[in-house]
Design an enzyme around this catalytic site. Structure first.
Site, short mmCIF file in Angstrom:
data_model
loop_
_atom_site.label_atom_id
_atom_site.label_comp_id
_atom_site.label_asym_id
_atom_site.label_seq_id
_atom_site.Cartn_x
_atom_site.Cartn_y
_atom_site.Cartn_z
N ASP A 273 109.08 90.74 -34.66
CA ASP A 273 107.82 91.52 -34.48
C ASP A 273 106.64 91.12 -33.61
O ASP A 273 106.11 90.13 -34.23
CB ASP A 273 107.26 92.14 -35.91
CG ASP A 273 106.26 93.03 -35.74
OD1 ASP A 273 105.99 93.66 -34.72
OD2 ASP A 273 105.27 93.21 -36.68
N LYS A 280 100.53 90.86 -31.03
CA LYS A 280 99.84 89.71 -32.02
C LYS A 280 99.25 88.62 -31.55
O LYS A 280 99.66 88.29 -30.44
CB LYS A 280 100.84 89.44 -33.14
CG LYS A 280 101.48 90.69 -34.13
CD LYS A 280 102.53 89.90 -34.93
CE LYS A 280 103.16 91.21 -35.89
NZ LYS A 280 102.24 91.63 -36.85
N ASP A 291 110.05 89.31 -40.72
CA ASP A 291 109.58 90.89 -40.56
C ASP A 291 110.82 91.56 -40.94
O ASP A 291 111.01 92.81 -41.26
CB ASP A 291 109.00 91.23 -39.53
CG ASP A 291 107.88 92.24 -39.46
OD1 ASP A 291 107.65 92.51 -40.74
OD2 ASP A 291 107.81 93.20 -38.93
N ASP A 350 101.85 97.85 -33.51
CA ASP A 350 102.30 96.91 -34.37
C ASP A 350 102.18 97.21 -35.90
O ASP A 350 102.56 96.73 -36.73
CB ASP A 350 100.90 95.87 -34.55
CG ASP A 350 101.38 94.53 -35.22
OD1 ASP A 350 102.77 94.30 -35.30
OD2 ASP A 350 100.57 93.72 -35.77
N GLU A 352 104.65 99.26 -36.98
CA GLU A 352 105.93 99.81 -36.64
C GLU A 352 107.21 99.91 -37.70
O GLU A 352 108.09 100.83 -37.63
CB GLU A 352 106.82 98.86 -35.32
CG GLU A 352 107.34 97.71 -35.81
CD GLU A 352 106.73 96.85 -36.69
OE1 GLU A 352 107.23 96.14 -37.45
OE2 GLU A 352 105.37 96.60 -36.44
N ARG A 354 106.60 101.18 -40.65
CA ARG A 354 106.92 102.47 -41.19
C ARG A 354 107.65 103.68 -40.27
O ARG A 354 107.83 104.59 -40.69
CB ARG A 354 105.34 103.04 -41.40
CG ARG A 354 104.38 103.13 -40.17
CD ARG A 354 103.02 103.00 -40.54
NE ARG A 354 102.68 101.65 -40.81
CZ ARG A 354 101.32 101.32 -41.09
NH1 ARG A 354 100.39 102.23 -41.35
NH2 ARG A 354 100.98 100.11 -41.41
#
Length: 496
Positions: A273, A280, A291, A350, A352, A354
């Site tokens: 991620d 990030k 992640d 970010d 993502e 969900r």
């Protein structure tokens, strides 16, 4: 590790090492007192000199204790007896395992399961002993050319129980604990692998291999074209920025008849991620390989379920892809259509996890599940709220929430419930779509669950946010394998 059960006197055990406890201040446990009696106060004389007080983490290794058949006696500090609880017990077990592994004793008899832990029986103590010992000795070094191995590693551990009447329960505990430890180790390994190895395709391969080796388990992998046909626009929107093809992995274990509704577990499988266009900060971004720990825990759980041959129907679903920045990647302000038909405004790329979980939740409806639990390293807000001790729990069904909380307490893999009140849904309003994928700074862990709840209205559903519990930082950096123990205990409780 080769584990077994025995009931007998410590002085009669032929072993490279006997493990017994010492409480503060300088109080011998029952097994240690037996050794002291036959050795004519050898232990108590040493303790009286102040070699060990009995504080947690203290150890003292004794050789050639008179009138015993063992080579060594290892004294483990257990703290104050009135404070000897679940946490102290696990700490003593871990200290014992690591100490013996380093001192050259290749086999040992462990009397710590005979210690009294308030509210817990022999089954619990032996199972915890197996799980804790395996976790303490776990090492991830498969990618190192030089491996730091113990010269004479511990290979065999016998757990002693007070009476022969305890042997049956202890043997079951040994079986359950070993299976859980296997699942935890699988989850830890997958989590620890780097993202250039552990891709969505790799996860699918691991699940497929499990399906080939385990009876009652069928594995199906949906490719991008399959997901396009199903209308998984939310999941696929996250995958667009990556060269790695997305996968939706479905593992179906049938241990009960076809009329029994399955228990479904969905694990977030973002194998790396970057944050996407909402990229990030670079500091600690390497940890974003973790992640996919939700996915790892589901695959680990399926290992445990198949090993135990549970008389239940259990389904593990892993939506998996990378979240990368690219000319095709999601952009803030994009609107995507989920499998359910609901539209989502992507205000932050970010957020993502969900976006892939919501389509997996909709996909799970086809199984007419008894319950659905999703497991995800979803929000930094949950880490702020609960730290690294407890997994965040939110759900739409009181009975399911209570069952998960109880399983967490019993297994030592604890969760803490956060509210899922309707008022929080207001934060997800969008001017342009059915909902936004973020709800602002406040209550971030809760609004993330609120988002998922919109796709779980047809089911008894719970969400476990493991962002704080799935891995450790710093010198102990690495995956923990949580919440495999919690999830397994939940299923064991259903069997009972």
């Amino acid at each position: 590790m080769d584990f077994s059960i025995k009931s007998g006197h410590p002085e009669k055990q032929r072993s490279a090492c006997i493990i017994v406890g010492v409480f503060e201040p300088r109080r011998l446990s029952a097994a240690a007192e037996q050794l002291d009696a036959v050795s004519e106060a050898y232990l108590s004389n040493i303790i009286r000199r102040g070699d060990i007080e009995g504080k947690p983490d203290q150890t003292l290794l004794l050789h050639n204790v008179p009138n015993t058949l063992c080579d060594r006696v290892l004294l483990i500090g257990c703290g104050k007896e009135r404070d000897f609880n679940e946490v102290a017990y696990r700490k003593a077990l871990a200290t014992a395992a690591m100490t013996v592994n380093e001192n050259g004793a290749m086999d040992t008899v462990n009397f710590l399961p005979e210690l009294p832990v308030k509210g817990h029986d022999v089954y619990w103590k032996v199972r915890q002993a197996v799980e804790t010992t395996e976790a303490a000795l776990y090492v991830f070094d498969e990618l190192k050319t030089e491996k730091d191995k113990a010269r004479r590693p511990l290979r065999k551990m016998v757990f002693s129980v007070p009476s022969r009447r305890d042997l049956s329960a202890a043997e079951q505990a040994l079986k359950d604990g070993a299976a859980i430890a296997t699942g935890v180790a699988v989850a830890r390994r997958l989590g620890n692998l780097p993202a250039n190895i552990c891709t969505p395709t790799y996860l699918a391969e691991q699940a497929t291999e499990l399906g080939k080796s385990a009876n009652k388990l069928k594995v199906k992998v949906l490719e991008q074209s399959d997901m396009e046909t199903l209308g998984m626009g939310s999941l696929l929107s996250v995958a667009k920025g990556s060269r790695q093809p997305p996968k939706l992995i479905c593992m179906e274990y049938r241990g009960a008849d076809n009329d029994s509704k399955p228990y479904v577990f969905i694990g977030k499988g973002i194998t790396f991620d970057s944050g996407g266009i909402s990229i990030k900060p670079s500091a600690a971004m390497d940890e974003m390989k973790f992640d996919m720990c939700g996915a790892a825990s589901v695959i680990g759980l399926m290992h445990t379920v198949t090993e135990l041959q549970l008389p239940l129907n259990v389904i593990g679903i892993v939506p998996s892809c990378e979240n990368m920045p690219d000319g095709l990647a999601n952009k803030p302000g994009d609107i995507v259509t989920s499998m359910s038909g609901q539209t989502i405004e992507v205000l932050n790329t970010d957020a993502e996890g969900r976006l892939i979980l919501c389509d997996a939740l909709t996909y799970s409806e086809r199984f007419s599940p008894e319950t659905v639990v999703d497991i995800a390293t979803l929000t930094g807000a949950c880490v702020v709220a609960l730290g690294s001790q407890a997994t965040g729990l939110l759900g739409n069904h009181r009975g399911l929430n209570n069952d998960l909380l109880s399983a967490g307490k019993s297994s030592g893999d604890r969760a803490w419930e956060l509210p899922l009140w309707e008022e929080y849904q207001e934060q997800l309003k969008s001017n342009f779509a059915d909902m936004a994928n973020i709800g602002g700074r406040e209550a971030g862990a809760i609004t993330a669950a609120c988002f998922l709840s919109r796709f779980a209205k047809k089911m008894h559903w719970a969400h476990l946010d493991i962002a704080g519990t799935a891995w450790k930082h710093g010198d102990e950096k690495g995956a923990t394998g949580r919440p495999v123990p919690l999830l397994t205990q939940y299923l064991l409780d259903k069997v009972k």
